[in-house]
Write an enzyme that holds these catalytic residues in place. Sequence first.
Site, short mmCIF file in Angstrom:
data_model
loop_
_atom_site.label_atom_id
_atom_site.label_comp_id
_atom_site.label_asym_id
_atom_site.label_seq_id
_atom_site.Cartn_x
_atom_site.Cartn_y
_atom_site.Cartn_z
N GLU A 118 11.22 3.23 -2.89
CA GLU A 118 10.38 3.21 -1.69
C GLU A 118 10.68 1.96 -0.87
O GLU A 118 10.29 0.84 -1.26
CB GLU A 118 8.90 3.25 -2.07
CG GLU A 118 8.02 3.22 -0.85
CD GLU A 118 6.56 3.59 -1.12
OE1 GLU A 118 6.30 4.32 -2.08
OE2 GLU A 118 5.72 3.13 -0.34
N LYS A 248 -2.98 9.62 -20.05
CA LYS A 248 -2.14 10.25 -19.02
C LYS A 248 -2.83 11.37 -18.25
O LYS A 248 -2.19 12.32 -17.83
CB LYS A 248 -0.83 10.76 -19.64
CG LYS A 248 -0.06 9.67 -20.34
CD LYS A 248 1.16 10.16 -21.07
CE LYS A 248 1.84 9.00 -21.78
NZ LYS A 248 2.91 9.39 -22.65
N ASP A 324 5.48 3.10 -20.04
CA ASP A 324 5.44 4.56 -19.94
C ASP A 324 4.96 4.95 -18.54
O ASP A 324 3.78 4.75 -18.21
CB ASP A 324 4.49 5.10 -21.01
CG ASP A 324 4.56 6.62 -21.12
OD1 ASP A 324 4.90 7.26 -20.10
OD2 ASP A 324 4.27 7.15 -22.21
N HIS A 420 -4.87 -4.42 20.88
CA HIS A 420 -4.23 -5.20 21.94
C HIS A 420 -3.52 -4.30 22.93
O HIS A 420 -3.59 -4.50 24.14
CB HIS A 420 -3.22 -6.19 21.34
CG HIS A 420 -3.87 -7.38 20.73
ND1 HIS A 420 -4.72 -8.20 21.44
CD2 HIS A 420 -3.82 -7.88 19.48
CE1 HIS A 420 -5.17 -9.16 20.64
NE2 HIS A 420 -4.64 -8.99 19.44
#
Length: 429
Positions: A118, A248, A324, A420
Site C-alpha cells: 500500500e 481469528k 500470524d 480554505h
Amino acid sequence: MMRMSQILQKTKWAALSNAEIMKAVEEKQLAFYAIEQALAPDYDRAIEIRRDIVKKNWCPSSKPSHPLDAVPFQNYNWEKVVGQSCENIIGYVPIPVGVAGPLLLDGNRVSIPMATTEGALIASTHRGASAINSSGGCKTSVLKEGMTRAPVVEVSSLEEAAALTKFCEENFAVLKAAFESTTRFGKLNSIKTAVAGRKVYLRFTAFTGDAMGMNMITKGCDKALETLKEHFPSIRVLALSGNYCTDKKPSAINWIEGRGKTVIAEAVIKSDVVLKTLKCSVDDIVSLNVDKNLIGSAMAGSVGGFNAHAANVVAAVYIALGQDPAQVVESATCITTMNKVGEDLLISVTMPSIEVGAVGGGTGLTSQRALLECINCGGANEAEPGANARQVARVVAGAVLCGELSLMAGLAAGHLLSAHMNLNRKPQQ
Ligand code: ADP
C-alpha cells in the site's frame, strides 16, 4: 532415528530423474505432498518438480513461458519451512519491506519494519514517528498478558454444567498443575466459563513466554481437559477450540477481556509540531477524532474499530515480523483517543488483543527473524522469558500510534484545505 528402509527409499527417489519422479507422482506412487520428504535435503529440486507437475496438469499455459515461472523458488531457506510453515510448496511471494522511524519509544529508538504493497502507508507512519520524536517520543504500557483457548465440552445435565463451572473455580490449582505439566514456559492465569444449554465453554488464559502461544496453550488445555474428565467422566470434549477463545474472528470478548497483550501507547505532541509537521491544528484533529473514530464508529456498530486504520499498520508489521496475519482480525482492534492538554495534543491508542511472539510460527523464517533482530526481539529472551514478545507488542502499538496520528492529521488538514479552498473561491463581497 531413520529406519534403513526409509534411507533406501530416499536414495531411490534421489537417483531418479525429474521426469521419472513427476511420473511417479502422477501415477500416485509418490504423494504430491511428499516430494520434499522423498528428496530431502534437496528442497529446490523437490519444489521444481512440483511446479512442473502444476504447470503441466493443473494450469497448463499456451504461452511460451508459464506464468508460474515468474514466481521465485530458489535462494530461499526451505529448511526452516518444510514440515513447519507451508505444504505443497511451489515458491514464495516477495513482498516489499520498508522501514518507518526510528521511533523514540519508551526512551529507545526503534525501527518499524513494514511489509506492504500500500503506497504512502510507510511514508505516513514515518511522518507520524517524526512528529512524535520532535515532541519527546511516546511511551507504552503492557497492561495485561495472556493467550486464550476455549474448548467446548458437552455435559449430561444442567446440574453437571453448574458443577463443572464450580469445579473450575474451586479446583483451579489442580487444572493449572495439569496444564503446566506440558510446558516449560506456559503459566495458566485463569479459566472463565460460559454455559449455553448443555455446552460449557472454558476460556483458558495463559502466559506463554516469548511465544504467541497458540500451540503451547492448546497442548496445556488438552492435558487440563484430561484431568477434568477424571472428575467428570461423562463430559464429552466437542472441540479444543469452541470459538469462545476467540481466534481469528471478530468478537466482543477479545475487545473486552483482551487476548495476547493489552497495550496502550501514548504521546503528547507539541502544538507547534502539530501545526508545522502535521499541518493541522490541535482543535481540528481532536474534534475529527470524536466525529470519526468515536461517533462514526459507534454509528457503524463497531466492535473495536474506533480507529482510523490500525489494521493497515498491524498487517504490515505482522507480515514483516513473521506474525500470524490472520490474527490481524483481533490484533488491530484499537480505540484512538485525542485530547487537548494545555495547547498540546495528547494522543493514545489502546489495543486489547495484540497477539505476537518472538519464537515459534513464522518468526523463525530467515528474513522475518532478521527483522525481529533489528528491533532487538529475535528469538527467546533467556534472562526474562516473555520480554521479547512484550517488546514486539509495544513496537506494534507504537507503530499504530504513528499511523493514527499521521492519517488523522492528513484528514484534518484536508478539511482545512477544503475549507480554505471554499473560502478562497467565495466570490468577493
Ligand atoms: P506457539 O505456541 O506460539 O504456536 P510454538 O509452541 O510452536 O509457538 O513455539 C514455541 C516453542 O519455543 C516451544 O517449543 C517453546 O518451548 C520454545 N521456547 C523457547 N524459549 C521460549 C520462550 N522464552 N518463551 C516461549 N517459548 C519458548
